[in-house]
Design a protein around this motif. Structure first.
Motif, PDB file in Angstrom:
ATOM      1  N   ILE A 167       0.767  -1.295  -0.016  1.00  0.00           N
ATOM      2  CA  ILE A 167      -0.017   0.019   0.007  1.00  0.00           C
ATOM      3  C   ILE A 167       0.925   1.068  -0.102  1.00  0.00           C
ATOM      4  CG2 ILE A 167      -1.981  -0.773   1.145  1.00  0.00           C
ATOM      5  CD1 ILE A 167      -0.918   0.181   3.718  1.00  0.00           C
ATOM      6  N   SER A 168       0.443   2.299  -0.594  1.00  0.00           N
ATOM      7  CA  SER A 168       1.146   3.331  -0.809  1.00  0.00           C
ATOM      8  C   SER A 168       0.110   4.598  -0.364  1.00  0.00           C
ATOM      9  CB  SER A 168       1.719   3.782  -2.077  1.00  0.00           C
ATOM     10  OG  SER A 168       2.404   5.111  -2.067  1.00  0.00           O
ATOM     11  N   CYS A 169       0.341   5.136   0.873  1.00  0.00           N
ATOM     12  CA  CYS A 169      -0.365   5.947   1.363  1.00  0.00           C
ATOM     13  C   CYS A 169      -0.027   7.590   0.661  1.00  0.00           C
ATOM     14  CB  CYS A 169      -0.361   6.348   2.860  1.00  0.00           C
ATOM     15  SG  CYS A 169      -1.107   5.007   3.949  1.00  0.00           S
ATOM     16  N   HIS A 170       1.326   7.594   0.398  1.00  0.00           N
ATOM     17  CA  HIS A 170       1.721   8.471  -0.360  1.00  0.00           C
ATOM     18  C   HIS A 170       1.121   8.817  -1.706  1.00  0.00           C
ATOM     19  CE1 HIS A 170       4.447  11.478  -2.303  1.00  0.00           C
ATOM     20  NE2 HIS A 170       4.775  10.426  -3.294  1.00  0.00           N
ATOM     21  N   LYS A 171       0.820   7.740  -2.471  1.00  0.00           N
ATOM     22  CA  LYS A 171       0.399   7.665  -3.793  1.00  0.00           C
ATOM     23  C   LYS A 171      -1.069   8.064  -3.669  1.00  0.00           C
ATOM     24  CE  LYS A 171      -0.573   4.610  -7.814  1.00  0.00           C
ATOM     25  NZ  LYS A 171      -0.260   3.672  -8.270  1.00  0.00           N
ATOM     26  N   MET A 172      -1.698   7.509  -2.704  1.00  0.00           N
ATOM     27  CA  MET A 172      -3.185   7.908  -2.443  1.00  0.00           C
ATOM     28  C   MET A 172      -3.255   9.384  -2.114  1.00  0.00           C
ATOM     29  SD  MET A 172      -5.016   4.913  -0.381  1.00  0.00           S
ATOM     30  CE  MET A 172      -3.688   4.346   0.722  1.00  0.00           C
ATOM     31  N   ARG A 173      -2.406   9.914  -1.223  1.00  0.00           N
ATOM     32  CA  ARG A 173      -2.539  11.343  -1.126  1.00  0.00           C
ATOM     33  C   ARG A 173      -2.039  12.272  -2.304  1.00  0.00           C
ATOM     34  NH1 ARG A 173      -5.177  14.478   2.129  1.00  0.00           N
ATOM     35  NH2 ARG A 173      -3.835  16.330   2.729  1.00  0.00           N
ATOM     36  N   GLY A 174      -1.272  11.771  -3.050  1.00  0.00           N
ATOM     37  CA  GLY A 174      -0.891  12.273  -4.461  1.00  0.00           C
ATOM     38  C   GLY A 174      -2.154  12.466  -5.282  1.00  0.00           C
ATOM     39  N   LYS A 175      -3.045  11.644  -5.083  1.00  0.00           N
ATOM     40  CA  LYS A 175      -4.337  11.518  -5.907  1.00  0.00           C
ATOM     41  C   LYS A 175      -5.577  12.461  -5.149  1.00  0.00           C
ATOM     42  CE  LYS A 175      -3.586   7.348  -8.241  1.00  0.00           C
ATOM     43  NZ  LYS A 175      -4.519   6.595  -9.051  1.00  0.00           N
ATOM     44  N   GLY A 176      -5.249  13.221  -4.164  1.00  0.00           N
ATOM     45  CA  GLY A 176      -6.099  13.885  -3.401  1.00  0.00           C
ATOM     46  C   GLY A 176      -7.030  13.103  -2.538  1.00  0.00           C
ATOM     47  N   THR A 177      -6.761  11.976  -2.116  1.00  0.00           N
ATOM     48  CA  THR A 177      -7.556  11.357  -1.216  1.00  0.00           C
ATOM     49  C   THR A 177      -7.386  11.907   0.273  1.00  0.00           C
ATOM     50  OG1 THR A 177      -7.058   9.249  -2.495  1.00  0.00           O
ATOM     51  CG2 THR A 177      -8.033   8.912  -0.281  1.00  0.00           C
ATOM     52  N   SER A 178      -8.299  11.982   0.818  1.00  0.00           N
ATOM     53  CA  SER A 178      -8.318  12.762   2.147  1.00  0.00           C
ATOM     54  C   SER A 178      -7.963  11.387   3.094  1.00  0.00           C
ATOM     55  CB  SER A 178      -9.830  12.982   2.765  1.00  0.00           C
ATOM     56  OG  SER A 178     -10.585  11.888   2.932  1.00  0.00           O
ATOM     57  N   TYR A 179      -7.272  11.881   4.519  1.00  0.00           N
ATOM     58  CA  TYR A 179      -6.845  10.767   5.353  1.00  0.00           C
ATOM     59  C   TYR A 179      -8.097  10.001   5.779  1.00  0.00           C
ATOM     60  CZ  TYR A 179      -2.591  13.603   6.025  1.00  0.00           C
ATOM     61  OH  TYR A 179      -1.402  14.039   5.696  1.00  0.00           O
ATOM     62  N   GLU A 180      -9.383  10.320   5.949  1.00  0.00           N
ATOM     63  CA  GLU A 180     -10.288   9.662   6.346  1.00  0.00           C
ATOM     64  C   GLU A 180     -10.488   8.553   5.278  1.00  0.00           C
ATOM     65  OE1 GLU A 180     -10.495  13.019   6.153  1.00  0.00           O
ATOM     66  OE2 GLU A 180     -10.223  13.217   8.463  1.00  0.00           O
ATOM     67  N   ASN A 181     -10.596   8.571   4.100  1.00  0.00           N
ATOM     68  CA  ASN A 181     -10.624   7.930   2.970  1.00  0.00           C
ATOM     69  C   ASN A 181      -9.513   7.028   3.018  1.00  0.00           C
ATOM     70  OD1 ASN A 181     -13.448   8.725   2.354  1.00  0.00           O
ATOM     71  ND2 ASN A 181     -12.607  10.269   0.421  1.00  0.00           N
ATOM     72  N   MET A 182      -8.532   7.526   2.949  1.00  0.00           N
ATOM     73  CA  MET A 182      -7.219   6.726   2.783  1.00  0.00           C
ATOM     74  C   MET A 182      -7.371   5.519   3.943  1.00  0.00           C
ATOM     75  SD  MET A 182      -3.527   8.755   2.323  1.00  0.00           S
ATOM     76  CE  MET A 182      -4.116  10.259   2.890  1.00  0.00           C
ATOM     77  N   THR A 183      -7.999   6.007   5.376  1.00  0.00           N
ATOM     78  CA  THR A 183      -8.003   4.979   6.268  1.00  0.00           C
ATOM     79  C   THR A 183      -8.998   3.864   5.849  1.00  0.00           C
ATOM     80  OG1 THR A 183      -7.439   6.535   8.003  1.00  0.00           O
ATOM     81  CG2 THR A 183      -8.499   4.549   8.534  1.00  0.00           C
ATOM     82  N   VAL A 184     -10.035   4.373   5.287  1.00  0.00           N
ATOM     83  CA  VAL A 184     -11.215   3.386   4.631  1.00  0.00           C
ATOM     84  C   VAL A 184     -10.618   2.348   3.756  1.00  0.00           C
ATOM     85  CG1 VAL A 184     -13.311   3.167   3.528  1.00  0.00           C
ATOM     86  CG2 VAL A 184     -13.056   4.780   5.284  1.00  0.00           C
ATOM     87  N   ILE A 185      -9.778   3.004   2.857  1.00  0.00           N
ATOM     88  CA  ILE A 185      -9.221   2.116   1.498  1.00  0.00           C
ATOM     89  C   ILE A 185      -8.268   1.104   2.178  1.00  0.00           C
ATOM     90  CG2 ILE A 185      -7.736   2.314  -0.292  1.00  0.00           C
ATOM     91  CD1 ILE A 185      -8.928   5.004  -0.948  1.00  0.00           C
TER      92      ILE A 185
END
Length: 163
Positions: A59-77
């Protein structure tokens, strides 16, 4: 041990979480990119999970953040992804995830995964961070040196006498 040591990389994950090594390994997240690239090309990698000693959760939280994903949505993903691994594969359940690990750099991954207590409590977190006072668990987590690319030259340039 080195001759026999094997790591299985889970192949699943959607495009938002599955990590693909960037073309440029630069900036404060370069350590994460280098780690992903090297583990994929490593002689320790196995395609057979039955012989693996460790299981890498790509998993890459950095990649998700780069796509504009919020922290809450990252946690869900991340939570959904870990749940899918638990349901689909038997390996997590053998040790409750103690032989699983993931990589995260900076506060992005710390904030995104802190809402997944099963992952944080049980799995090994390989962290490259300027500060290890946020959720770092010394008896199981691992510090990954932070690499900044391109490497800065010392003030004296590349001349050894002026370093």
């Amino acid at each position: 041990m080195e001759r026999d040591f094997k790591v299985y990389i889970y192949p699943d994950g959607d495009a938002n979480t599955f990590y693909q090594t960037p073309r440029k390994l630069t900036g404060k997240y370069a350590s994460e990119g280098y780690f992903f690239q090297n583990i994929r090309e490593s002689r320790f990698r196995t395609e057979n999970p039955e012989v693996a000693h460790l299981f890498f959760i790509p998993i890459s939280c950095h990649k998700m953040r780069g796509k504009g994903t919020s922290y809450e949505n990252m946690t869900v993903i991340v939570a959904n992804y870990v749940d899918s691994l638990i349901m689909k594969y038997p390996y997590w359940n053998r040790t409750l995830g103690a032989d699983h690990f993931f990589v995260t750099c900076h506060d992005v991954g710390v904030r995104a995964t802190e809402g997944v207590p099963l992952l944080v409590k049980n799995s090994i977190r390989v962290v490259c961070s300027p500060s290890y006072d946020v959720g770092f668990i010394p008896h199981k987590d691992v510090a990954l040196p932070q690499v900044l690319q391109p490497f800065p030259l010392p003030a004296g340039g590349n001349d050894i006498e002026n370093r």
